[in-house]
Design a protein around this motif. Structure first.
Motif, PDB file in Angstrom:
ATOM      1  N   ALA A 141      -0.312  50.035 -61.622  1.00 37.51           N
ATOM      2  CA  ALA A 141      -0.770  51.085 -60.458  1.00 37.51           C
ATOM      3  C   ALA A 141      -1.476  50.314 -59.367  1.00 37.51           C
ATOM      4  N   LEU A 142      -2.349  49.398 -59.747  1.00 41.84           N
ATOM      5  CA  LEU A 142      -3.189  48.664 -58.723  1.00 41.84           C
ATOM      6  C   LEU A 142      -2.220  47.650 -57.906  1.00 41.84           C
ATOM      7  N   HIS A 143      -1.101  47.416 -58.446  1.00 38.86           N
ATOM      8  CA  HIS A 143      -0.220  46.482 -57.548  1.00 38.86           C
ATOM      9  C   HIS A 143       0.885  47.111 -57.107  1.00 38.86           C
ATOM     10  N   ILE A 144       1.036  48.546 -57.057  1.00 39.57           N
ATOM     11  CA  ILE A 144       2.115  49.032 -56.468  1.00 39.57           C
ATOM     12  C   ILE A 144       1.707  50.279 -55.660  1.00 39.57           C
ATOM     13  N   CYS A 145       0.165  50.765 -55.632  1.00 36.20           N
ATOM     14  CA  CYS A 145      -0.121  51.569 -54.911  1.00 36.20           C
ATOM     15  C   CYS A 145      -1.526  51.285 -53.883  1.00 36.20           C
ATOM     16  N   ASP A 146      -1.792  51.971 -53.001  1.00 36.14           N
ATOM     17  CA  ASP A 146      -2.878  51.784 -52.191  1.00 36.14           C
ATOM     18  C   ASP A 146      -4.000  52.598 -52.659  1.00 36.14           C
ATOM     19  N   GLU A 147      -4.078  53.716 -53.215  1.00 39.34           N
ATOM     20  CA  GLU A 147      -4.935  54.578 -53.670  1.00 39.34           C
ATOM     21  C   GLU A 147      -4.577  54.761 -55.232  1.00 39.34           C
ATOM     22  N   VAL A 148      -5.455  54.660 -56.234  1.00 43.31           N
ATOM     23  CA  VAL A 148      -5.272  54.701 -57.487  1.00 43.31           C
ATOM     24  C   VAL A 148      -6.289  55.853 -58.138  1.00 43.31           C
ATOM     25  N   ASN A 149      -5.991  57.008 -58.704  1.00 47.81           N
ATOM     26  CA  ASN A 149      -6.712  57.733 -59.253  1.00 47.81           C
ATOM     27  C   ASN A 149      -6.339  57.820 -60.926  1.00 47.81           C
ATOM     28  N   MET A 198      -7.192  50.599 -51.797  1.00 42.90           N
ATOM     29  CA  MET A 198      -7.838  50.087 -52.824  1.00 42.90           C
ATOM     30  C   MET A 198      -8.133  48.722 -52.899  1.00 42.90           C
ATOM     31  N   SER A 199      -7.514  47.633 -52.114  1.00 39.18           N
ATOM     32  CA  SER A 199      -7.756  46.313 -51.867  1.00 39.18           C
ATOM     33  C   SER A 199      -7.882  46.193 -50.402  1.00 39.18           C
ATOM     34  N   MET A 200      -9.162  45.623 -50.072  1.00 37.42           N
ATOM     35  CA  MET A 200      -9.768  45.374 -48.850  1.00 37.42           C
ATOM     36  C   MET A 200     -10.028  44.015 -48.407  1.00 37.42           C
TER      37      MET A 200
END
Length: 320
Positions: free
Chosen positions: A260-268, A49-51
């Motif tokens: 979710a954006l702050h605790i996971c790498d992929e968010v669906n 999600m973040s790169m």
């Protein structure tokens, strides 16, 4: 050997030497480039999600250093955060915040969560909203395949498993939407007022708080060791950085997406937005009331979620 043959041989040897040098140079450069890319990978997922070198729209809004969950260590609020958070509250609901925090972390876990982000981690989140557009989607198995499945308020799974799944790792509530959870589920309180923190304490101890702005459950069934509280500063950050101050404060749904954006790498994301007929209603209600956004900037929130989708930061599954 003729002069022509000697020259040809010399040229061939020089070409071979140059080819070998170029191969070693570019091969080494390729290996170094590959290792560089590997060392700068943000996570171990197929898609992170973040790169590095992210989209300016995203980096302007996403602040990776902010801590989404409250601990005793990070509980002191700046004047700006405190005043903003207090502005959400009824005057009669205000209490001594510091004293409440002392009681809170005598009962519940006081440790930083999900700080293990890095190139070896791949944590996937399914944020399951309550929109009627999820009915008939058959997303159940896909939702349950995620590491974390975040559900909001009283949204049930029983009877809807085929479309919404059965797994819940995090149940997002506030006192007025409280629901019992099993021992394996994290209860995550979104506290919009100090009284919400007091209610959480009471629900596990004295059970004497039965009223906020409406009647609330005096107690809930949950694992005390899995209780979490969203940080007031995180709420303010979402309101200002992501929502550009649209609406009075963020909705539970958008706060959950931001978490979710702050605790996971992929968010669906599942079950957000209107159904195919443009109606906003809950999938679990027989009478399909058309919900309005009220104090929340609902249209702006949904447009922001769509921006995240178009920029490949999240995937949105709308069922139709």
């Amino acid at each position: 050997m003729t002069l022509f043959g000697a020259r040809q041989a010399t040229l061939m040897l020089a070409a071979l030497a140059l080819t070998g040098f170029m191969y070693m140079y570019y091969h080494t450069d390729f290996i170094q480039t590959f290792e560089y890319l590997q060392s700068n990978t943000e996570c171990a997922c197929r898609f992170c999600m973040s790169m590095e070198g992210d989209d300016p729209w995203f980096t302007q809004r996403y602040k990776p250093s902010i801590q989404p969950l409250l601990t005793k260590k990070n509980s002191a609020l700046t004047k700006e955060v405190y005043n903003w958070w207090q502005s959400l509250q009824y005057a009669s609901h205000r209490a001594n915040y510091t004293a409440v925090i002392e009681k809170l972390f005598k009962l519940f876990p006081d440790n930083a969560q999900y700080t293990d982000a890095g190139p070896d981690r791949c944590r996937t989140c399914a944020v399951v909203g309550n929109s009627g557009n999820i009915l008939g989607s058959h997303y159940g198995n896909l939702i349950d395949s995620h590491d974390f499945v975040l559900r909001m308020n009283r949204a049930p799974t029983k009877g809807f498993e085929k479309d919404v799944g059965s797994k819940t790792t995090h149940r997002i509530i506030y006192p007025e939407s409280a629901v019992d959870v099993d021992n394996s589920t994290h209860l995550v309180l979104f506290a919009f007022k100090t009284l919400d923190l007091q209610w959480l304490i009471s629900a596990f101890t004295t059970k004497d708080i039965t009223q906020t702005y409406t009647r609330v459950r005096p107690t809930i069934q949950a694992n005390r060791d899995k209780v979490m509280v969203l940080h007031p500063a995180f709420m303010k950050y979402v309101h200002e950085s992501w929502l550009q101050k649209h609406g009075g404060y963020p909705s539970t749904g958008f706060l959950t997406l931001a978490l979710a954006l702050h605790i996971c790498d992929e968010v669906n994301v599942f079950g957000f937005g209107a159904d195919k007929n443009g109606n906003w209603h809950h999938y679990f209600e027989a009478i399909r009331s058309n919900y309005h956004t009220g104090l929340h900037g609902g249209n702006f929130e949904y447009d922001t979620a769509l921006q995240l989708f178009t920029k490949n930061k999240i995937q949105m599954f709308r069922g139709w």
